[in-house]
Motif scaffolding. Structure first.
Motif, short mmCIF file in Angstrom:
data_model
loop_
_atom_site.label_atom_id
_atom_site.label_comp_id
_atom_site.label_asym_id
_atom_site.label_seq_id
_atom_site.Cartn_x
_atom_site.Cartn_y
_atom_site.Cartn_z
N LEU A 1 0.85 -1.18 0.00
CA LEU A 1 0.00 0.00 0.00
C LEU A 1 0.89 1.23 0.00
CD1 LEU A 1 -2.69 -1.24 2.54
CD2 LEU A 1 -3.15 -0.53 0.17
N GLY A 2 0.85 1.98 -1.11
CA GLY A 2 1.69 3.17 -1.23
C GLY A 2 1.20 4.31 -0.36
N PRO A 3 1.99 5.38 -0.24
CA PRO A 3 1.62 6.51 0.61
C PRO A 3 0.26 7.09 0.22
CG PRO A 3 3.90 6.70 -0.10
CD PRO A 3 3.31 5.57 -0.88
N GLN A 4 -0.68 7.06 1.14
CA GLN A 4 -2.05 7.52 0.87
C GLN A 4 -2.74 7.83 2.18
OE1 GLN A 4 -4.65 3.93 -0.34
NE2 GLN A 4 -2.55 3.15 -0.57
N THR A 5 -3.98 8.28 2.07
CA THR A 5 -4.83 8.53 3.24
C THR A 5 -5.61 7.26 3.56
OG1 THR A 5 -5.05 10.88 2.68
CG2 THR A 5 -6.71 9.93 4.15
N GLN B 1 -2.42 11.35 10.90
CA GLN B 1 -3.75 10.85 11.26
C GLN B 1 -4.00 9.47 10.68
OE1 GLN B 1 -6.94 13.62 10.48
NE2 GLN B 1 -5.77 15.37 11.20
N SER B 2 -3.60 9.29 9.43
CA SER B 2 -3.77 7.98 8.78
C SER B 2 -2.90 6.92 9.43
CB SER B 2 -3.45 8.07 7.29
OG SER B 2 -4.43 8.83 6.61
N LYS B 3 -1.69 7.33 9.81
CA LYS B 3 -0.80 6.38 10.49
C LYS B 3 -1.44 5.89 11.78
CE LYS B 3 3.75 5.84 12.60
NZ LYS B 3 5.08 6.43 12.87
N LYS B 4 -2.00 6.80 12.54
CA LYS B 4 -2.63 6.45 13.81
C LYS B 4 -3.82 5.51 13.59
CE LYS B 4 -4.57 8.66 17.98
NZ LYS B 4 -5.90 8.05 17.98
N LEU B 5 -4.67 5.83 12.62
CA LEU B 5 -5.84 5.01 12.34
C LEU B 5 -5.44 3.61 11.87
CD1 LEU B 5 -8.87 4.59 11.93
CD2 LEU B 5 -8.64 5.62 9.66
N ALA B 6 -4.48 3.55 10.92
CA ALA B 6 -4.06 2.26 10.38
C ALA B 6 -3.40 1.40 11.47
CB ALA B 6 -3.09 2.46 9.22
N GLY C 1 -2.70 -3.03 14.39
CA GLY C 1 -1.68 -3.39 15.37
C GLY C 1 -0.30 -3.50 14.74
N ARG C 2 -0.15 -2.95 13.53
CA ARG C 2 1.12 -3.06 12.81
C ARG C 2 1.89 -1.74 12.85
NH1 ARG C 2 0.41 -5.57 6.92
NH2 ARG C 2 2.65 -5.14 7.05
N ASP C 3 3.18 -1.82 12.50
CA ASP C 3 3.98 -0.63 12.29
C ASP C 3 3.63 -0.03 10.93
OD1 ASP C 3 5.33 -0.87 14.71
OD2 ASP C 3 6.92 -2.12 13.83
N ILE C 4 3.35 1.24 10.91
CA ILE C 4 2.98 1.93 9.68
C ILE C 4 4.09 2.92 9.35
CG2 ILE C 4 1.18 3.25 8.49
CD1 ILE C 4 0.22 0.55 9.63
N LYS D 1 -7.93 14.62 4.90
CA LYS D 1 -6.67 14.36 4.21
C LYS D 1 -5.81 15.63 4.12
CE LYS D 1 -8.44 15.10 -0.49
NZ LYS D 1 -8.65 14.50 -1.83
N PHE D 2 -6.47 16.80 4.03
CA PHE D 2 -5.73 18.06 3.97
C PHE D 2 -5.04 18.35 5.30
CE2 PHE D 2 -8.63 18.59 0.46
CZ PHE D 2 -7.98 19.42 -0.45
N GLU D 3 -5.83 18.32 6.37
CA GLU D 3 -5.26 18.59 7.69
C GLU D 3 -4.19 17.57 8.04
OE1 GLU D 3 -9.13 20.72 7.65
OE2 GLU D 3 -8.49 18.72 7.03
N GLY D 4 -4.43 16.31 7.65
CA GLY D 4 -3.44 15.27 7.93
C GLY D 4 -2.13 15.52 7.23
#
Length: 386
Positions: free
Chosen positions: A124-128, A157-162, A167-170, A320-323
């Motif tokens: 999964l490439g860099p994305q929201t 924000q996406s890192k935190k959610l994912a 439970g993985r390292d993002i 996605k903008f604020e993130g």
């Protein structure tokens, strides 16, 4: 090295999606060249109208058109996934969510599932990531992310959610389109401040539902008109209307069409200038780079401005903008999901007047971008292509 791409488009008439594609393939080309390897790319696309050409490369790229109702399509992508070395999926940058509707998510998730089932490394490439407003969507997204070989994101924000879902390292990096190459357009000299204004056809239409789909707290049409009214009647400014979606569209009533909105606004504010010589994301970035200030609701249009050093005022209709910009410590964002029309107009004009302050801040933020891009490149070389 044989790679299959998903969620990247070259001919879809959305220059943001195209910017992701051109930028990432250029990155892959540089990596392959340094490693002394050949590069063979296939991409699964909605628009398969030709053979993409990446500037200053000779990469062969084969486009496989998406036809969800066609059995041969599914057979072809199964074969393609199994034959390649790696699968990279960008989901158009922001579509791994149900904010654009459940149907769009489900159809895309089906292709993701087939890719994962092939057994080929799926990245999964860099994305929201998210939001996920339905339980089915959240469960399916969690499963996809857990099965991915690597997960890259472009904002905190996406890192935190994912991470919470899996439970993985993002791996936190940034948007690959910051590296989009371009040639700065030469324009006539002027003492006026050049302001680029990118109206979103999607927000102007009220979203795909045409009924304030994204829940804006401001009146977007009124916002656009009020901004132009204040800028166009001030001799200090020269205003350019710059579309980023629909630049080659023949359909005026397409809810995505920025160009149609530019023409509507120009009819009312006749001293504006429409930039209508845009064919590629590199063209768009070249014109945007010639501005002093840029106001935009298309995120990759604002990324084009930001990465070329132009004072940038993003108009956010999604986190996605604020993130993204928050991860770059850049706070000059109009929050269309929080601000009233009056407040948004007031802040925008204030930021325009302070554009030199914004430019200075962007210089600092671009140091963060460059560091994040290097980390991503290094990770691809050391972790993915080891």
């Amino acid at each position: 090295m044989k790679i299959t791409l998903m969620g990247l488009e070259f001919f879809i008439n959305n220059l943001g999606c195209e910017a992701l594609a051109y930028s990432f393939v250029s990155e892959l080309y540089d990596i392959a060249k340094k490693r002394g390897e050949s590069l063979d790319i296939s991409t699964i696309v909605f628009a398969d109208r030709g053979t993409p050409h990446i500037p200053e490369t000779d990469i062969p790229i084969r486009c496989i058109g998406i036809h969800y109702k066609s059995l041969p399509f599914w057979k072809e992508i199964i074969k393609e996934f199994k034959a390649c070395d790696y699968i990279f999926d960008f989901t158009m940058g922001d579509s791994f969510s149900d904010i654009y509707g459940i149907k769009r998510f489900v159809l895309d998730a089906l292709v993701k599932t087939v890719a994962i089932k092939s057994g080929t490394p799926y990245i999964l490439g860099p994305q929201t990531y998210g939001p996920y407003n339905r339980s089915l969507v959240k469960k399916w997204a969690r499963w996809i992310m857990k099965k991915a070989s690597f997960i890259y994101t472009r904002d905190g924000q996406s890192k935190k959610l994912a991470a919470e879902l899996t439970g993985r390292d993002i791996f936190l990096t940034t948007d690959v389109a910051f590296a989009l190459p371009y040639e700065h357009k030469v324009m006539e000299k002027t003492d006026k401040v050049r302001v680029g204004f990118n109206p979103s056809g999607l927000l102007w239409s009220g979203g795909y539902t045409r009924n304030n789909q994204f829940g804006l707290t401001l009146d977007y049409r009124k916002y656009c008109q009020n901004i132009l009214e204040k800028l166009c009647y001030n001799d200090k400014y020269e205003v350019y209307l710059i579309p980023h979606v629909g630049t080659n569209s023949k359909f005026e009533d397409d809810c995505e069409n920025d160009s149609a909105v530019c023409r509507l606004l120009h009819d009312r504010f006749t001293n504006t200038k429409i930039v209508d010589e845009i064919m590629t994301p590199m063209d768009a970035k070249g014109y945007i780079a010639a501005m002093d200030v840029f106001i935009g609701a298309r995120m990759h249009a604002t990324i084009g401005a930001f990465s070329s050093g132009v004072a940038t005022i993003p108009v956010s209709y999604s986190r996605k903008f604020e993130g993204l910009f928050g991860s770059l410590q850049y706070d000059y964002v109009i929050h269309a999901l929080q601000d009233s029309t009056e407040d948004a107009v007031k802040k925008t004009i204030q930021y325009v007047e302070e554009f030199l302050v914004l430019k200075s801040k962007i210089e600092t933020s671009m140091e963060i971008v460059n560091d994040k891009q290097k980390l991503f490149r290094d990770s691809l070389i050391k972790d993915v292509f080891q």
